[in-house]
Design a protein around this motif. Structure first.
Motif, PDB file in Angstrom:
ATOM      1  N   TRP A  85      -4.471  13.112  -1.955  1.00 44.44           N
ATOM      2  CA  TRP A  85      -4.683  14.545  -1.796  1.00 44.44           C
ATOM      3  C   TRP A  85      -5.499  14.825  -0.534  1.00 44.44           C
ATOM      4  CZ3 TRP A  85      -6.487  16.519  -7.258  1.00 44.44           C
ATOM      5  CH2 TRP A  85      -5.431  16.428  -8.153  1.00 44.44           C
ATOM      6  N   LYS A  86      -5.206  15.949   0.083  1.00 40.05           N
ATOM      7  CA  LYS A  86      -5.985  16.416   1.233  1.00 40.05           C
ATOM      8  C   LYS A  86      -6.864  17.574   0.742  1.00 40.05           C
ATOM      9  CE  LYS A  86      -2.362  15.089   4.427  1.00 40.05           C
ATOM     10  NZ  LYS A  86      -1.453  14.520   3.446  1.00 40.05           N
ATOM     11  N   VAL A  87      -8.133  17.286   0.629  1.00 38.97           N
ATOM     12  CA  VAL A  87      -9.088  18.261   0.098  1.00 38.97           C
ATOM     13  C   VAL A  87     -10.065  18.615   1.213  1.00 38.97           C
ATOM     14  CG1 VAL A  87     -10.853  18.690  -1.633  1.00 38.97           C
ATOM     15  CG2 VAL A  87      -8.869  17.285  -2.212  1.00 38.97           C
ATOM     16  N   ASP A  88     -10.042  19.879   1.605  1.00 43.55           N
ATOM     17  CA  ASP A  88     -10.963  20.356   2.636  1.00 43.55           C
ATOM     18  C   ASP A  88     -12.049  21.181   1.950  1.00 43.55           C
ATOM     19  OD1 ASP A  88      -9.552  19.234   4.786  1.00 43.55           O
ATOM     20  OD2 ASP A  88      -8.141  20.919   4.764  1.00 43.55           O
ATOM     21  N   LEU A  89     -13.237  20.588   1.864  1.00 41.38           N
ATOM     22  CA  LEU A  89     -14.384  21.253   1.252  1.00 41.38           C
ATOM     23  C   LEU A  89     -15.252  21.811   2.367  1.00 41.38           C
ATOM     24  CD1 LEU A  89     -16.291  21.887  -1.122  1.00 41.38           C
ATOM     25  CD2 LEU A  89     -17.194  19.572  -0.881  1.00 41.38           C
ATOM     26  N   ALA A  90     -15.586  23.087   2.269  1.00 39.50           N
ATOM     27  CA  ALA A  90     -16.420  23.719   3.293  1.00 39.50           C
ATOM     28  C   ALA A  90     -17.517  24.537   2.614  1.00 39.50           C
ATOM     29  CB  ALA A  90     -15.584  24.617   4.192  1.00 39.50           C
ATOM     30  N   LEU A 105      -6.638  22.785  -1.168  1.00 34.94           N
ATOM     31  CA  LEU A 105      -6.023  21.621  -1.808  1.00 34.94           C
ATOM     32  C   LEU A 105      -4.560  21.479  -1.400  1.00 34.94           C
ATOM     33  CD1 LEU A 105      -7.277  22.123  -5.479  1.00 34.94           C
ATOM     34  CD2 LEU A 105      -8.255  20.666  -3.742  1.00 34.94           C
ATOM     35  N   ARG A 106      -4.208  20.261  -1.015  1.00 32.47           N
ATOM     36  CA  ARG A 106      -2.817  19.919  -0.713  1.00 32.47           C
ATOM     37  C   ARG A 106      -2.562  18.500  -1.200  1.00 32.47           C
ATOM     38  NH1 ARG A 106      -0.477  23.620   2.588  1.00 32.47           N
ATOM     39  NH2 ARG A 106      -1.859  24.976   3.754  1.00 32.47           N
ATOM     40  N   ASP A 107      -1.325  18.250  -1.591  1.00 29.87           N
ATOM     41  CA  ASP A 107      -0.984  16.887  -1.982  1.00 29.87           C
ATOM     42  C   ASP A 107      -0.707  16.056  -0.736  1.00 29.87           C
ATOM     43  OD1 ASP A 107       1.567  17.591  -1.144  1.00 29.87           O
ATOM     44  OD2 ASP A 107       2.462  17.527  -3.154  1.00 29.87           O
ATOM     45  N   ASN A 111       2.037  19.867   0.338  1.00 27.17           N
ATOM     46  CA  ASN A 111       2.334  20.959  -0.594  1.00 27.17           C
ATOM     47  C   ASN A 111       1.041  21.477  -1.220  1.00 27.17           C
ATOM     48  OD1 ASN A 111       5.103  20.510  -0.163  1.00 27.17           O
ATOM     49  ND2 ASN A 111       5.088  18.893  -1.710  1.00 27.17           N
ATOM     50  N   LEU A 112       0.983  22.784  -1.469  1.00 33.95           N
ATOM     51  CA  LEU A 112      -0.199  23.389  -2.073  1.00 33.95           C
ATOM     52  C   LEU A 112      -0.348  22.923  -3.518  1.00 33.95           C
ATOM     53  CD1 LEU A 112       0.153  27.070  -0.835  1.00 33.95           C
ATOM     54  CD2 LEU A 112      -1.230  25.260   0.136  1.00 33.95           C
ATOM     55  N   LEU A 113      -1.573  22.676  -3.920  1.00 33.70           N
ATOM     56  CA  LEU A 113      -1.881  22.320  -5.304  1.00 33.70           C
ATOM     57  C   LEU A 113      -2.439  23.559  -5.995  1.00 33.70           C
ATOM     58  CD1 LEU A 113      -3.528  18.799  -4.957  1.00 33.70           C
ATOM     59  CD2 LEU A 113      -1.350  19.350  -6.020  1.00 33.70           C
ATOM     60  N   ASP A 131     -30.354  23.225 -10.815  1.00 30.46           N
ATOM     61  CA  ASP A 131     -28.951  23.023 -10.486  1.00 30.46           C
ATOM     62  C   ASP A 131     -28.145  24.283 -10.785  1.00 30.46           C
ATOM     63  OD1 ASP A 131     -29.855  20.518  -9.946  1.00 30.46           O
ATOM     64  OD2 ASP A 131     -28.885  19.555 -11.649  1.00 30.46           O
ATOM     65  N   VAL A 132     -27.089  24.482  -9.984  1.00 30.33           N
ATOM     66  CA  VAL A 132     -26.212  25.640 -10.152  1.00 30.33           C
ATOM     67  C   VAL A 132     -24.781  25.115 -10.257  1.00 30.33           C
ATOM     68  CG1 VAL A 132     -25.352  27.755  -9.088  1.00 30.33           C
ATOM     69  CG2 VAL A 132     -27.767  27.137  -8.855  1.00 30.33           C
ATOM     70  N   ALA A 133     -24.108  25.434 -11.348  1.00 31.67           N
ATOM     71  CA  ALA A 133     -22.719  25.016 -11.548  1.00 31.67           C
ATOM     72  C   ALA A 133     -21.841  26.257 -11.606  1.00 31.67           C
ATOM     73  CB  ALA A 133     -22.590  24.212 -12.830  1.00 31.67           C
ATOM     74  N   LEU A 134     -20.672  26.180 -10.927  1.00 34.03           N
ATOM     75  CA  LEU A 134     -19.751  27.299 -10.946  1.00 34.03           C
ATOM     76  C   LEU A 134     -18.311  26.820 -10.883  1.00 34.03           C
ATOM     77  CD1 LEU A 134     -19.889  27.964  -7.343  1.00 34.03           C
ATOM     78  CD2 LEU A 134     -21.824  28.930  -8.418  1.00 34.03           C
ATOM     79  N   GLU A 135     -17.438  27.662 -11.373  1.00 35.55           N
ATOM     80  CA  GLU A 135     -16.010  27.394 -11.292  1.00 35.55           C
ATOM     81  C   GLU A 135     -15.448  28.266 -10.177  1.00 35.55           C
ATOM     82  OE1 GLU A 135     -12.118  27.650 -14.171  1.00 35.55           O
ATOM     83  OE2 GLU A 135     -14.056  27.077 -15.032  1.00 35.55           O
ATOM     84  N   LEU A 136     -14.679  27.661  -9.284  1.00 36.16           N
ATOM     85  CA  LEU A 136     -14.156  28.385  -8.130  1.00 36.16           C
ATOM     86  C   LEU A 136     -12.818  29.022  -8.480  1.00 36.16           C
ATOM     87  CD1 LEU A 136     -14.886  25.765  -5.307  1.00 36.16           C
ATOM     88  CD2 LEU A 136     -16.369  27.545  -6.206  1.00 36.16           C
ATOM     89  N   PRO A 137     -12.687  30.328  -8.303  1.00 42.65           N
ATOM     90  CA  PRO A 137     -11.410  30.994  -8.601  1.00 42.65           C
ATOM     91  C   PRO A 137     -10.384  30.723  -7.491  1.00 42.65           C
ATOM     92  CG  PRO A 137     -13.006  32.595  -7.812  1.00 42.65           C
ATOM     93  CD  PRO A 137     -13.729  31.288  -7.919  1.00 42.65           C
ATOM     94  N   TYR A 138      -9.113  30.835  -7.876  1.00 43.65           N
ATOM     95  CA  TYR A 138      -8.019  30.636  -6.919  1.00 43.65           C
ATOM     96  C   TYR A 138      -7.890  31.880  -6.052  1.00 43.65           C
ATOM     97  CZ  TYR A 138      -3.419  29.457  -5.089  1.00 43.65           C
ATOM     98  OH  TYR A 138      -2.369  29.158  -4.252  1.00 43.65           O
ATOM     99  N   LEU A 139      -7.864  31.688  -4.725  1.00 47.42           N
ATOM    100  CA  LEU A 139      -7.794  32.801  -3.783  1.00 47.42           C
ATOM    101  C   LEU A 139      -6.416  32.950  -3.156  1.00 47.42           C
ATOM    102  CD1 LEU A 139     -11.192  32.183  -1.928  1.00 47.42           C
ATOM    103  CD2 LEU A 139     -10.745  33.736  -3.837  1.00 47.42           C
ATOM    104  N   GLY A 140      -5.517  31.991  -3.387  1.00 46.49           N
ATOM    105  CA  GLY A 140      -4.191  32.015  -2.778  1.00 46.49           C
ATOM    106  C   GLY A 140      -4.098  31.006  -1.653  1.00 46.49           C
ATOM    107  N   ASP A 141      -2.884  30.609  -1.321  1.00 43.42           N
ATOM    108  CA  ASP A 141      -2.600  29.644  -0.250  1.00 43.42           C
ATOM    109  C   ASP A 141      -3.354  28.326  -0.447  1.00 43.42           C
ATOM    110  OD1 ASP A 141      -0.902  31.426   1.074  1.00 43.42           O
ATOM    111  OD2 ASP A 141      -2.571  32.309   2.201  1.00 43.42           O
ATOM    112  N   GLY A 142      -3.502  27.888  -1.681  1.00 41.95           N
ATOM    113  CA  GLY A 142      -4.157  26.611  -1.947  1.00 41.95           C
ATOM    114  C   GLY A 142      -5.667  26.643  -1.798  1.00 41.95           C
TER     115      GLY A 142
END
Length: 178
Positions: A85-90, A105-107, A111-113, A131-142
């Motif tokens: 997987w190609k994961v770009d974390l910023a 996220l891309r495979d 392709n978009l995951l 500590d702070v934990a959160l779930e990231l919502p999907y914004l579109g385009d992977g």
């Protein structure tokens, strides 16, 4: 008439017989040793107290059980690498104690995951209570992302976990928050 001083008069401190003996030179040296070791014992006691009542240094809960499952963790890391997987974390910190975390996220084929559950945990390296934990919502385009506000500025460990129907992904990196 001349006065003759006797040995008894010298031993008692003078001819008048005051009853006090003159102290020998260096009489206080044994007490210096006692004081020195008293200071050393007191300092060591303070250091032991501080060491026992402050941060334990334990970062991982249930470390023994996690150690037993170490081979499974290695197998999971190997499978993660094989998925490619190609994961770009910023992370961008634009204001004091605030920032934006985003993940693309891309495979392995580009392709978009979509349909992933992406979680980010901001972990303070020096204390476990902030500590702070959160779930990231999907914004579109992977892309997944959200704004975050943290209690302190400085260094944080950003731990990313992704669950997808084709596998999972984990990563951690150190980030600086203004």
């Amino acid at each position: 008439m001349t006065s003759i001083t006797t040995d008894a008069a010298v031993a008692t401190g003078g001819p008048r017989g005051s009853g006090r003996r003159k102290r020998q030179p260096g009489w206080f040296i044994p007490w210096l040793f006692v004081a020195f070791f008293g200071v050393v014992v007191a300092a060591n006691g303070i250091m032991v107290y501080v060491a026992m009542t402050t941060y334990t240094g334990l970062e991982t809960d249930n470390h023994y059980l996690k150690g037993l499952h170490y081979n499974a963790a290695l197998e999971g890391a190997r499978a993660q690498t094989e998925r490619g997987w190609k994961v770009d974390l910023a992370f961008q910190s634009q204001a004091p104690r605030k920032g934006i975390v985003s993940v693309t996220l891309r495979d392995r084929y580009g392709n978009l995951l979509t349909g992933s559950v992406v979680k980010a945990a901001f972990i303070r390296p020096t204390s476990a209570n902030h500590d702070v934990a959160l779930e990231l919502p999907y914004l579109g385009d992977g892309r997944y992302g959200t704004d975050v506000e943290l209690p302190f500025s400085g260094n944080w460990d950003l731990r990313l976990t992704i669950d997808h129907s084709t596998g999972d992904y984990q990563n951690q990196q150190r980030v600086w928050v203004k």
